[in-house]
Design an enzyme around this catalytic site. Structure first.
Site, short mmCIF file in Angstrom:
data_model
loop_
_atom_site.label_atom_id
_atom_site.label_comp_id
_atom_site.label_asym_id
_atom_site.label_seq_id
_atom_site.Cartn_x
_atom_site.Cartn_y
_atom_site.Cartn_z
N GLY A 112 -4.52 -10.02 -1.62
CA GLY A 112 -4.64 -10.56 -2.97
C GLY A 112 -3.46 -10.14 -3.83
O GLY A 112 -3.40 -10.43 -5.02
N GLY A 159 2.83 -9.18 -5.01
CA GLY A 159 4.02 -8.36 -4.80
C GLY A 159 4.18 -8.00 -3.33
O GLY A 159 5.28 -8.12 -2.77
N LYS A 160 3.09 -7.61 -2.71
CA LYS A 160 3.12 -7.32 -1.27
C LYS A 160 3.56 -8.54 -0.48
O LYS A 160 4.36 -8.45 0.44
CB LYS A 160 1.68 -7.04 -0.79
N ASP A 220 -2.60 -2.22 4.56
CA ASP A 220 -3.27 -1.29 3.66
C ASP A 220 -2.28 -0.19 3.31
O ASP A 220 -1.64 0.39 4.19
CB ASP A 220 -4.52 -0.70 4.33
N PHE A 275 5.38 -3.36 -8.40
CA PHE A 275 4.00 -3.45 -8.87
C PHE A 275 3.35 -2.08 -8.68
O PHE A 275 3.96 -1.15 -8.14
CB PHE A 275 3.24 -4.53 -8.07
N TYR A 308 2.13 1.45 -8.43
CA TYR A 308 2.67 2.77 -8.79
C TYR A 308 4.20 2.81 -8.83
O TYR A 308 4.79 3.87 -9.05
CB TYR A 308 2.17 3.82 -7.79
P1 ITT Z 1 -4.75 -6.12 -0.77
O1 ITT Z 1 -5.42 -7.38 -1.21
O2 ITT Z 1 -3.65 -6.37 0.22
O3 ITT Z 1 -5.70 -5.05 -0.31
P2 ITT Z 1 -4.18 -4.23 -2.91
O4 ITT Z 1 -3.29 -4.32 -4.10
O5 ITT Z 1 -5.62 -3.90 -3.10
O6 ITT Z 1 -4.00 -5.58 -2.09
P3 ITT Z 1 -3.85 -1.78 -1.27
O7 ITT Z 1 -5.30 -1.52 -1.22
O8 ITT Z 1 -3.09 -1.69 0.00
O9 ITT Z 1 -3.51 -3.22 -1.91
O10 ITT Z 1 -3.09 -0.86 -2.30
C1 ITT Z 1 -3.60 0.29 -2.85
C2 ITT Z 1 -3.03 0.52 -4.21
O11 ITT Z 1 -1.73 1.06 -4.08
C3 ITT Z 1 -2.94 -0.70 -5.13
O12 ITT Z 1 -3.33 -0.33 -6.43
C4 ITT Z 1 -1.48 -1.06 -5.10
O13 ITT Z 1 -1.07 -1.58 -6.35
C5 ITT Z 1 -0.81 0.28 -4.82
N1 ITT Z 1 0.37 0.04 -4.00
C6 ITT Z 1 0.38 -0.42 -2.72
N2 ITT Z 1 1.63 -0.59 -2.30
C7 ITT Z 1 2.43 -0.24 -3.32
C8 ITT Z 1 3.82 -0.24 -3.52
O14 ITT Z 1 4.66 -0.68 -2.59
N3 ITT Z 1 4.30 0.17 -4.68
C9 ITT Z 1 3.47 0.60 -5.67
N4 ITT Z 1 2.15 0.60 -5.58
C10 ITT Z 1 1.62 0.18 -4.42
#
Ligand code: ITT
Length: 178
Positions: free
Chosen positions: A7, A10-11, A60, A136, A138
């Protein structure tokens, strides 16, 4: 084409810049409460494989702060959505050791085949104040060699990030099978 179940736009943009042939599927999956990102990814892979017919990937990620014994770690999404970067900075007020690591686990599978996992990590430090507007999550409080990730372009982030390392490992694995 690979379906990337996420969802997080950015990823997806970061993955697309590396893999090219990916389609975002914002259909969600259950993120179980577990001790490690791997367990979350393995459980999630089973679920998405039942729902999508084609090569699928999920990713993840989490931020692990050393001085907080790895917090927020597997709870990174919940912590970000509740207290956010300001909450992390408040919690670390006065802390000298600001070392942290971002970890990424990418899961990939094709229907009828076992899922494979790829890992990546990025070491850095938590800043005193948020800086930058890119990326996005952190990114504004996570500093690597003097700059936060939010102060980097997507291309610069992809040269070093936890996610890029894991996704490039997937890319090489896919290429090695052809
Ligand atoms: P999914 O739908 O892919 O699960 P998500 O945003 O919930 O998307 P995660 O559970 O993997 O993704 O991420 C955990 C948290 O860490 C989430 O709040 C992200 O914004 C943050 N995060 C993950 N990757 C990051 C990155 O590259 N830089 C900064 N924050 C990151």
């Amino acid at each position: 084409m690979i379906y990337f179940v996420t969802g997080n736009k950015g990823k997806f943009a970061e993955a697309q810049a590396i893999l090219g042939e990916v389609v975002q599927k914002n259909i969600g999956y259950t993120e179980i409460q577990a001790d490690g990102l791997e367990e979350v990814a393995i459980f999630g892979m089973k679920e998405v494989l039942e729902r999508l017919d084609g090569p699928v990937m999920i990713e993840d990620a989490g931020m692990f702060i050393e001085g907080l014994n790895g917090f927020p770690g597997v709870y990174s999404a919940y912590v970000f959505d509740t207290v956010g970067n300001e909450g992390i900075l408040r919690l670390m007020d006065g802390m000298e050791d600001r070392k942290a690591v971002f970890r990424s686990v990418v899961g990939y599978a094709e229907p009828g085949s076992d899922p494979v996992l790829f890992n990546g990590a990025l070491r850095g430090e938590i800043t005193q104040e948020p800086r930058g507007t890119g990326g996005f999550g952190y990114d504004p409080i996570f500093e690597v060699r003097g700059r936060t990730i939010a102060e980097m372009s997507l291309e610069e982030k992809n040269e070093i990030s936890h996610r890029a390392v894991a996704i490039r490992a997937l890319k090489e694995w896919l290429a090695s099978r052809r």
